[in-house]
Design a protein around this motif. Structure first.
Motif, PDB file in Angstrom:
ATOM      1  N   ARG A 293       0.855  -1.180   0.000  1.00 10.28           N
ATOM      2  CA  ARG A 293       0.000   0.000   0.000  1.00 10.28           C
ATOM      3  C   ARG A 293       0.887   1.225   0.000  1.00 10.28           C
ATOM      4  O   ARG A 293       1.913   1.261   0.667  1.00 10.28           O
ATOM      5  N   SER A 294       0.480   2.220  -0.712  1.00 13.05           N
ATOM      6  CA  SER A 294       1.267   3.446  -0.755  1.00 13.05           C
ATOM      7  C   SER A 294       0.616   4.508   0.120  1.00 13.05           C
ATOM      8  O   SER A 294      -0.599   4.513   0.317  1.00 13.05           O
ATOM      9  N   THR A 295       1.428   5.413   0.615  1.00 16.39           N
ATOM     10  CA  THR A 295       0.910   6.493   1.452  1.00 16.39           C
ATOM     11  C   THR A 295       0.487   7.644   0.564  1.00 16.39           C
ATOM     12  O   THR A 295       0.787   7.699  -0.629  1.00 16.39           O
ATOM     13  N   LEU A 296      -0.191   8.598   1.158  1.00 16.92           N
ATOM     14  CA  LEU A 296      -0.626   9.767   0.408  1.00 16.92           C
ATOM     15  C   LEU A 296       0.573  10.542  -0.137  1.00 16.92           C
ATOM     16  O   LEU A 296       0.543  11.055  -1.251  1.00 16.92           O
ATOM     17  N   ALA A 297       1.643  10.626   0.657  1.00 12.93           N
ATOM     18  CA  ALA A 297       2.826  11.365   0.222  1.00 12.93           C
ATOM     19  C   ALA A 297       3.447  10.694  -1.004  1.00 12.93           C
ATOM     20  O   ALA A 297       3.857  11.382  -1.951  1.00 12.93           O
ATOM     21  N   GLU A 298       3.503   9.363  -1.013  1.00 18.54           N
ATOM     22  CA  GLU A 298       4.059   8.667  -2.165  1.00 18.54           C
ATOM     23  C   GLU A 298       3.207   8.894  -3.408  1.00 18.54           C
ATOM     24  O   GLU A 298       3.709   9.093  -4.506  1.00 18.54           O
TER      25      GLU A 298
ATOM     26  N   ALA B   9       3.801  12.390  -4.728  1.00 17.60           N
ATOM     27  CA  ALA B   9       5.102  12.525  -5.380  1.00 17.60           C
ATOM     28  C   ALA B   9       5.068  11.944  -6.795  1.00 17.60           C
ATOM     29  O   ALA B   9       5.763  12.441  -7.680  1.00 17.60           O
ATOM     30  N   ARG B  10       4.269  10.895  -7.015  1.00 16.00           N
ATOM     31  CA  ARG B  10       4.176  10.313  -8.357  1.00 16.00           C
ATOM     32  C   ARG B  10       3.409  11.209  -9.309  1.00 16.00           C
ATOM     33  O   ARG B  10       3.531  11.096 -10.513  1.00 16.00           O
ATOM     34  N   GLY B  11       2.584  12.071  -8.788  1.00 19.42           N
ATOM     35  CA  GLY B  11       1.787  12.951  -9.643  1.00 19.42           C
ATOM     36  C   GLY B  11       0.482  12.290 -10.022  1.00 19.42           C
ATOM     37  O   GLY B  11       0.235  11.124  -9.729  1.00 19.42           O
ATOM     38  N   PRO B  12      -0.383  13.028 -10.681  1.00 18.75           N
ATOM     39  CA  PRO B  12      -1.691  12.472 -11.051  1.00 18.75           C
ATOM     40  C   PRO B  12      -1.544  11.367 -12.087  1.00 18.75           C
ATOM     41  O   PRO B  12      -0.734  11.460 -13.004  1.00 18.75           O
TER      42      PRO B  12
END
Length: 164
Positions: free
Chosen positions: A135-140, A143-146
Motif C-alpha cells: 500500500r502506498s501512502t498519500l505522500a508517495e 510525489a508520483r503525480g496524477p
C-alpha cells in the motif's frame, strides 16, 4: 397448605367433554388439526430454511490394473505430503489468530511431524506469513503525480478525407 393435585379428575373431565356429542365436533377437530399442521409446517419451511445439497461430480483417477505396489505407495506418500502441507498452512493461520487474541496455542508436536514429513524448508515455508499487499501512502502518491484514469481509450482519429 398445598395439597397434591387430582390429575385423574381433570383428565376424566376433559375426556367427558370431548366425548359429548356436539353438532360441529368433527369439523372443529379437523380445523384444529389442519391449523396446527400449517403452523408447524410453515415454521419448518420458512423460519428454518433448508437448502438441499447440490449435486456434486466427483472425479477419480482411472488406474491401470498393472500398477505395482511401489507406484501405489508413491501416490499415497504424495497425497499425504499434500495433506500435511495444507494442514501446516492452516495450523500457521490458527497460530497467528491465537497470537493476535493472546491465547496459548501449542502446535509443537504437529510442527515436528511436519518437519519430519516435508523437511525443514517446506515446513518453514508453510509457517511463513503471507506478505500483506503493498500500500502506498498519500505522500508517495502525491510525489508520483496524477495518474490517468483507467478507462476506455479514445479511438484514433480518422485520416482527413482528400478531395478529388
Amino acid at each position: 397448605m398445598f395439597t397434591t393435585p387430582d390429575l385423574g379428575g381433570g383428565l376424566s373431565d376433559f375426556w367427558a367433554y370431548i366425548r359429548e356429542p356436539r353438532p360441529h365436533r368433527w369439523a372443529i377437530w379437523g380445523v384444529a388439526i389442519v391449523l396446527t399442521w400449517l403452523v408447524f409446517n410453515g415454521v419448518s419451511k420458512y423460519l428454518i430454511p433448508y437448502e438441499k445439497p447440490k449435486a456434486q461430480i466427483i472425479y477419480f483417477e482411472n488406474w491401470t490394473a498393472k500398477r505395482g505396489d511401489a507406484e501405489i505407495r508413491a501416490d499415497w506418500v504424495a497425497r499425504a505430503r499434500e495433506t500435511t502441507l495444507r494442514n501446516a498452512e492452516k495450523r500457521a493461520e490458527y497460530q497467528r489468530l491465537a497470537d493476535m487474541m493472546g491465547v496459548d496455542y501449542d502446535s509443537a508436536e504437529a510442527d515436528r511431524i511436519t518437519r519430519e514429513t516435508l523437511g525443514a524448508e517446506a515446513a518453514a515455508a508453510a509457517k511463513k506469513k503471507p506478505e500483506p499487499p503493498k500500500r502506498s501512502t498519500l505522500a508517495e502518491r502525491a510525489a508520483r503525480g496524477p495518474q490517468p484514469a483507467p478507462g476506455p481509450q479514445p479511438a484514433p482519429a480518422a485520416p482527413p478525407a482528400t478531395a478529388r
